[in-house]
Design an enzyme around this catalytic site. Structure first.
Site: not given
Length: 236
Positions: A156, A194
């Site tokens: 991701s 993230k």
């Protein structure tokens, strides 16, 4: 107040600089202070740097500068002593006009060991595993502060250049600015890597992959455990 080991280290560095003009290697500092590992040296240097007693010269291996004496906190003149593996020591008061340069000592590639705490998700959050293993890391990749490593799992964050199997080098901290890449602990049991964004009382964790959606959490659900400081990648 400095600890006994911090005093001992700064005296050793200053003595070596006065004698040779070259800051000691991490291995030499470890042996001089009778420490078990180079990570202990790294922690001492980071503490001294944060308190303004020494500084690292950028873009040079094995380069430290003592800028303040611990005994009286008197600043040391910046140009009196230059300490790097590729520099000679020249005093401003008596700089020679002509001399034959001596061969420069070879720069040391110091490596320190930092804790390796299992795997971290770059996708859906996975359990953050605590381990007792360590990862050797070039000291030049790490700045001040305490660091640890996590193995990346998932894709991701590929648009940020972070791939499955990479090792994330993380500076331990519980605060971060908007837009920084962080290790976020979700609900006290799952960790993910993230971009951090704050939207009022909500926290949004953004991926760097167009096929993934942002993750939004309520107050108290996300705890910052570190900021990304660098990456290591192994090629097989």
């Amino acid at each position: 107040m400095l600890t006994a080991k911090q005093h001992e280290l700064i005296r050793f560095i200053q003595q070596r600089l006065e004698e040779t003009g070259i800051s000691p290697s991490f291995e030499e500092m470890k042996e001089a202070l009778d420490l078990k590992s180079k990570s202990g040296v790294h922690r001492l240097i980071s503490a001294l740097e944060e308190r303004g007693f020494i500084r690292r010269l950028p873009n040079r291996a094995r380069a430290l500068e003592v800028i303040k004496n611990p005994e009286d906190s008197t600043p040391i003149p910046r140009n009196t002593t230059t300490l790097a593996a590729n520099d000679r020591v020249i005093s401003n008061a008596a700089a020679p006009t002509t001399s034959t340069p001596k061969p420069a000592p070879e720069a040391a590639n110091d490596v320190i060991e930092i804790p390796l705490h299992g795997r971290i998700a770059a996708g859906a959050p996975i359990e953050a595993l605590e381990g007792q293993s360590s990862l050797p890391v070039p000291a030049a990749l790490l700045g001040p502060g305490e660091h640890y490593a996590l193995e990346v799992s998932g894709d991701s964050m590929i648009e940020a250049g972070i791939f499955d199997g990479d090792f994330a080098l993380v500076r331990r901290t519980n605060t971060a600015r908007d837009g920084e890449i962080v290790v976020a602990l979700v609900n006290g049991e799952e960790a993910t890597l993230k971009y951090l964004h704050k939207d009022g009382s909500l926290v949004r964790l953004d991926p760097a992959n167009a096929t993934y959606d942002p993750q939004v959490y309520g107050p108290g659900e996300v705890e910052v455990q570190g900021k990304l400081a660098g990456l290591l990648r192994r090629y097989h």
